[in-house]
Design a protein around this motif. Structure first.
Motif, short mmCIF file in Angstrom:
data_model
loop_
_atom_site.label_atom_id
_atom_site.label_comp_id
_atom_site.label_asym_id
_atom_site.label_seq_id
_atom_site.Cartn_x
_atom_site.Cartn_y
_atom_site.Cartn_z
N VAL A 128 23.36 4.23 53.66
CA VAL A 128 24.31 3.12 53.46
C VAL A 128 24.80 3.15 52.02
O VAL A 128 23.99 3.09 51.07
CB VAL A 128 23.66 1.76 53.78
CG1 VAL A 128 24.67 0.63 53.51
CG2 VAL A 128 23.16 1.71 55.20
N LEU A 129 26.09 3.27 51.85
CA LEU A 129 26.71 3.20 50.52
C LEU A 129 27.08 1.75 50.24
O LEU A 129 27.78 1.11 51.03
CB LEU A 129 27.97 4.06 50.46
CG LEU A 129 28.88 3.83 49.26
CD1 LEU A 129 28.21 4.29 47.97
CD2 LEU A 129 30.22 4.53 49.43
N THR A 130 26.58 1.22 49.11
CA THR A 130 26.93 -0.13 48.68
C THR A 130 27.91 -0.01 47.52
O THR A 130 27.59 0.57 46.48
CB THR A 130 25.68 -0.92 48.24
OG1 THR A 130 24.78 -1.00 49.34
CG2 THR A 130 26.06 -2.32 47.80
N LEU A 131 29.09 -0.58 47.72
CA LEU A 131 30.17 -0.45 46.73
C LEU A 131 30.68 -1.82 46.34
O LEU A 131 31.02 -2.65 47.19
CB LEU A 131 31.32 0.37 47.33
CG LEU A 131 32.46 0.73 46.37
CD1 LEU A 131 32.01 1.80 45.38
CD2 LEU A 131 33.69 1.20 47.14
N SER A 132 30.73 -2.07 45.02
CA SER A 132 31.28 -3.32 44.48
C SER A 132 32.72 -3.07 44.03
O SER A 132 32.97 -2.18 43.21
CB SER A 132 30.45 -3.82 43.30
OG SER A 132 31.04 -4.96 42.71
N THR A 133 33.66 -3.83 44.57
CA THR A 133 35.07 -3.73 44.17
C THR A 133 35.54 -5.09 43.71
O THR A 133 35.19 -6.12 44.29
CB THR A 133 35.93 -3.23 45.35
OG1 THR A 133 35.73 -4.09 46.48
CG2 THR A 133 35.56 -1.81 45.73
N CYS A 134 36.36 -5.08 42.66
CA CYS A 134 36.78 -6.36 42.05
C CYS A 134 38.26 -6.33 41.71
O CYS A 134 38.81 -5.29 41.33
CB CYS A 134 35.98 -6.65 40.78
SG CYS A 134 34.24 -7.00 41.07
N SER A 135 38.87 -7.50 41.85
CA SER A 135 40.20 -7.79 41.31
C SER A 135 40.07 -9.15 40.66
O SER A 135 39.35 -9.30 39.68
CB SER A 135 41.26 -7.77 42.41
OG SER A 135 42.53 -8.09 41.87
N ASN A 136 40.74 -10.18 41.18
CA ASN A 136 40.45 -11.55 40.76
C ASN A 136 39.17 -12.05 41.40
O ASN A 136 38.58 -13.02 40.96
CB ASN A 136 41.61 -12.47 41.11
CG ASN A 136 42.84 -12.18 40.29
OD1 ASN A 136 42.74 -11.70 39.17
ND2 ASN A 136 44.01 -12.43 40.84
N VAL A 137 38.75 -11.40 42.50
CA VAL A 137 37.48 -11.68 43.17
C VAL A 137 36.71 -10.37 43.28
O VAL A 137 37.28 -9.29 43.15
CB VAL A 137 37.70 -12.31 44.56
CG1 VAL A 137 38.34 -13.66 44.45
CG2 VAL A 137 38.51 -11.38 45.45
N CYS A 138 35.43 -10.47 43.56
CA CYS A 138 34.59 -9.30 43.74
C CYS A 138 34.02 -9.28 45.15
O CYS A 138 33.61 -10.33 45.67
CB CYS A 138 33.46 -9.28 42.71
SG CYS A 138 34.02 -8.95 41.03
N ILE A 139 34.01 -8.10 45.76
CA ILE A 139 33.50 -7.94 47.12
C ILE A 139 32.45 -6.84 47.10
O ILE A 139 32.69 -5.74 46.60
CB ILE A 139 34.64 -7.56 48.10
CG1 ILE A 139 35.75 -8.62 48.06
CG2 ILE A 139 34.10 -7.42 49.51
CD1 ILE A 139 36.95 -8.26 48.91
N LEU A 140 31.28 -7.13 47.66
CA LEU A 140 30.21 -6.15 47.78
C LEU A 140 30.19 -5.67 49.23
O LEU A 140 29.93 -6.46 50.15
CB LEU A 140 28.88 -6.77 47.38
CG LEU A 140 27.72 -5.81 47.09
CD1 LEU A 140 28.05 -4.92 45.90
CD2 LEU A 140 26.43 -6.59 46.83
N THR A 141 30.47 -4.38 49.43
CA THR A 141 30.66 -3.84 50.78
C THR A 141 29.67 -2.74 51.06
O THR A 141 29.40 -1.89 50.20
CB THR A 141 32.09 -3.30 50.94
OG1 THR A 141 33.03 -4.28 50.47
CG2 THR A 141 32.39 -2.97 52.38
N ASP A 142 29.12 -2.74 52.29
CA ASP A 142 28.24 -1.68 52.75
C ASP A 142 29.01 -0.75 53.70
O ASP A 142 29.70 -1.22 54.62
CB ASP A 142 27.03 -2.25 53.48
CG ASP A 142 26.04 -2.91 52.53
OD1 ASP A 142 26.07 -2.57 51.33
OD2 ASP A 142 25.25 -3.77 52.98
N TYR A 143 28.88 0.56 53.48
CA TYR A 143 29.50 1.58 54.34
C TYR A 143 28.38 2.46 54.90
O TYR A 143 27.71 3.18 54.15
CB TYR A 143 30.49 2.44 53.55
CG TYR A 143 31.66 1.67 52.98
CD1 TYR A 143 32.84 1.51 53.70
CD2 TYR A 143 31.59 1.11 51.70
CE1 TYR A 143 33.92 0.83 53.17
CE2 TYR A 143 32.67 0.42 51.17
CZ TYR A 143 33.82 0.28 51.91
OH TYR A 143 34.88 -0.40 51.38
N ARG A 144 28.17 2.41 56.21
CA ARG A 144 27.18 3.26 56.85
C ARG A 144 27.81 4.62 57.17
O ARG A 144 28.94 4.69 57.65
CB ARG A 144 26.65 2.60 58.13
CG ARG A 144 25.99 1.26 57.87
CD ARG A 144 25.40 0.65 59.13
NE ARG A 144 24.79 -0.64 58.84
CZ ARG A 144 23.56 -0.81 58.38
NH1 ARG A 144 22.81 0.27 58.17
NH2 ARG A 144 23.09 -2.01 58.12
#
Length: 686
Positions: A128-144
């Motif tokens: 599982v890849l955990t990736l944090s992406t941000c702009s005005n908000v931040c989203i923590l996403t898991d990619y299996r």
């Protein structure tokens, strides 16, 4: 027959060619995050190594993070379903992002991260890849993902992987790519770096790995020929000074003109960093202008009494006497700035917060100023004189200078010193910028900047010392001088009462009212004893009539002044998270850092913030108004100001969809400028 031969040849070639082991997850997306997609490719070699390439593509305006994100964010990570022996991530050179006073390190648009796994792994590699992406908000996403390493691929795909992996590794910093020599040191609240490069420096940048329990801010970089000097603010998680970092290892990346180097260096004692003469002289000029403009700020009102008092004493005096009096006053101003520099030096050496006017956060300092201004009030009312002995007067005034009056030069020196102390609650244009530079500069530079501030403020006094005729051009002596002296006493009394009002946050309103009553009663009793009961009664009557007249005028004009002086803005507490949340909701943010002792803050409030159109603009549904109160020491507000390169208040800043990094306004607010910046931050042109 010919076709059969071609088919047979192809079969023989397939049998002869070695098997190519590689895998591709394809582009992975998540329904929780439509701003990013990822792809993982892998190749297993015969040497016991497995090479992976993690591709990340982001929409415009979005970013992800480096191995050390900085003051916010999370680095990409993979949780492996099957155990692996050892994994090595390789990180291309990142970029720095500064938003809302927070400095982070990462990538935008797209990035390819090479990864190498050592040792045996199963044919099916999953995790599982955990990736944090941000702009005005931040989203923590898991990619299996799941990669079949036993699947054969074409030579074309294999060559593409080889090309892409080599290209990604080409973006990874290497050792000994730039510097011939590098050293690092630590001084109170600051990491210092000195690097040398024979070919010189063009556009250097530095990116730092995390130190345990230490926040490293945005580096201040200076180039001096082939030398690179860097200063990095170092604080703990609360914005305070850190413990001694000497002996700790600092990992970082230095880049310049397309080259990048990984560096690991041990922090030693403080370094002596070179200073650019041109750079330093420009700051001295800014400090000189800031000190001069300080004479024109609202806090000069109580200081005006001191200046006029000096001029009143110039009647029937020689030019030499006038010159020495104003030189003494200038010496008082400059000496006071040196005392402030000494205070800032002591606070820096003790890892305490420093800033312009912070002495007014101390109730003991405010009490001392109340006492001093009360004594000057009594002196201006003629209740007592400060008389020195003949021998002491002679020693103070120098052998060749005639006696300068009852006060002697010590009195004029004291006027200059008091003028400086009363002026410190104000923040003039250029002043905050110069002070902010001085507080992070080496100690010799700090003293130079504060000396320039003192010289700048004393320039009008020095002008009179240079041309004493300016002070001698007064009207002929008369009763007007006594009336003017009383008027100046009233101004100084107002200053004393204003300073006393600052004690409300420390003692409470009731106690301050009692002290004010005792102070006024003592003043009236002293007037009665000195001038007689009749004069005291007249003073009480006049004071009562003035106070009653003010109340009556206020009641009769309530419809005129009540509305503009009523603050209808829904102020919220100032925090970094409040700014981030408002920006995530695509709102405008107006920041106001103020204090009860800040005279300029009160002028801004009355002249700008309380205006109807400004009140209406700041009450708009898409505007969030945040206020920080620095009346008393606050580690959070100190850190907020420090991250924005400020050391003085008032401090006003506007954020918005079109200004995510914020626009800092002038210390003296302008209504039209404020409304224009608000509109621009929203994206509307006025």
């Amino acid at each position: 027959m010919r076709n059969l031969s071609k088919i047979a040849l192809c079969c023989l070639l397939l049998l002869w060619m070695p098997t190519l082991w590689a895998a591709d997850s394809g582009w992975l997306v998540s329904p929780q995050n439509d701003h990013a997609k990822v792809r993982i490719r892998a190749e297993q070699s015969n040497g016991g190594e497995t090479r992976l390439l993690l591709d990340v593509q982001l929409e415009k305006g979005w970013k992800t993070y480096w191995r050390s994100p900085g003051e916010g964010g999370i680095a990409p990570a993979i949780t492996w379903k099957s155990p692996v022996e050892r994994v090595q991530w390789y990180w291309p050179v990142p970029q720095r992002f500064d938003v809302s006073g927070i400095s982070t390190q990462g990538y935008h648009e797209q990035v390819a991260l090479p990864i190498v796994i050592f040792g045996k792994i199963p044919n099916t590699l999953s995790g599982v890849l955990t990736l944090s992406t941000c702009s005005n908000v931040c989203i923590l996403t898991d990619y299996r993902f799941s990669l079949d390493l036993a699947a054969a691929v074409s030579a074309e795909n294999q060559q593409q992987f080889e090309h892409d992996f080599a290209q990604a590794m080409g973006q990874v910093p290497i050792a000994n790519a730039l510097t011939q020599q590098i050293q690092a040191g630590f001084s109170q609240g600051e990491v210092q770096i000195l690097a040398e490069r024979d070919s010189g420096w063009q556009r250097p940048e530095l990116f730092f790995d995390t130190l345990e329990e230490v926040d490293l801010g945005k580096p201040v970089i200076n180039v001096h020929g082939n030398q690179l000097s860097v200063r990095v603010p170092a604080t703990d998680g609360w914005g305070e000074g850190t413990a001694d970092l000497r002996g700790k290892q600092l990992s970082m990346v230095i880049t310049d003109a397309g080259l990048a180097q990984d560096v690991l260096v041990t922090l030693g004692p403080a370094l002596t960093l070179p200073q650019s003469a041109t750079h330093f002289w420009s700051w001295l000029l800014i400090a000189l202008a800031g000190g001069l403009i300080l004479n024109l700020m609202p806090c000069v009102l109580p200081v005006l009494a001191m200046k006029l008092s000096s001029i009143l004493q110039t009647e029937h005096q020689t030019r030499r006497q006038v010159r020495w009096q104003f030189l003494a006053s200038s010496a008082g101003i400059i000496t006071s700035f040196w005392l402030l520099a000494l205070l800032m030096t002591a606070l820096r050496l003790g890892n305490h917060a420093v800033g312009w006017g912070i002495q007014f956060q101390s109730p003991w300092f405010i009490g001392f100023m109340v006492l001093v201004t009360a004594l000057f009030t009594a002196n201006l009312f003629g209740l007592f004189d400060i008389r020195l002995s003949s021998s002491l007067n002679t020693r103070i005034a120098a052998p060749r200078i005639e006696k300068t009056g009852a006060r002697g030069l010590a009195g004029h020196f004291g006027q200059g010193a008091l003028a400086t102390l009363l002026a410190t609650p104000c923040s003039a244009p250029f002043l905050g910028t110069a002070v902010a530079f001085a507080l992070v500069a080496p100690l010799p530079a700090l003293w130079g900047i504060f000396t320039a501030l003192g010289v700048g403020m004393s320039l009008p006094w020095l002008a009179v010392a240079a041309w004493p005729k300016l002070a001698l051009c007064l009207p002929r002596p008369g009763r007007w001088m006594n009336l003017l002296r009383i008027g100046m006493g009233v101004l100084m009394l107002a200053s004393s009462l204003w300073l006393l009002s600052l004690m409300v946050s420390h003692l409470g309103l009731q106690m301050v009212m009692i002290i004010a009553g005792i102070l006024l009663l003592a003043l009236i009793l002293a007037i009665g004893r000195h001038y007689g009961v009749r004069i005291a009664a007249i003073v009480i009557l006049i004071s009562g009539l003035l106070f009653g007249g003010m109340l009556l005028a206020g009641a009769l004009t309530a419809d005129i002044w009540r509305k503009p002086l009523h603050d209808n803005i829904a102020w919220q507490p100032l925090t970094e998270s409040a700014i981030t949340q408002a920006l995530a909701e695509h709102k405008i943010v107006f920041v106001d850092v103020t204090a009860d002792w800040c005279v300029t803050c009160k002028v801004n409030k009355i002249n700008v913030l309380m205006r109807d159109d400004v009140q209406q603009a700041l009450q708009a549904p898409d505007v969030v108004a945040l206020r920080g109160d620095w009346t008393q020491p606050s580690a959070e507000i100190t850190r907020f100001l420090r991250q924005r390169g400020s050391a003085a208040i008032p401090f006003n800043q506007i954020y918005g969809p079109q200004q995510p990094q914020g626009i800092v306004l002038s210390p003296l607010l302008d209504r039209d400028v404020l409304l224009t910046v608000l509109a621009d931050a929203r994206g509307n042109k006025k």
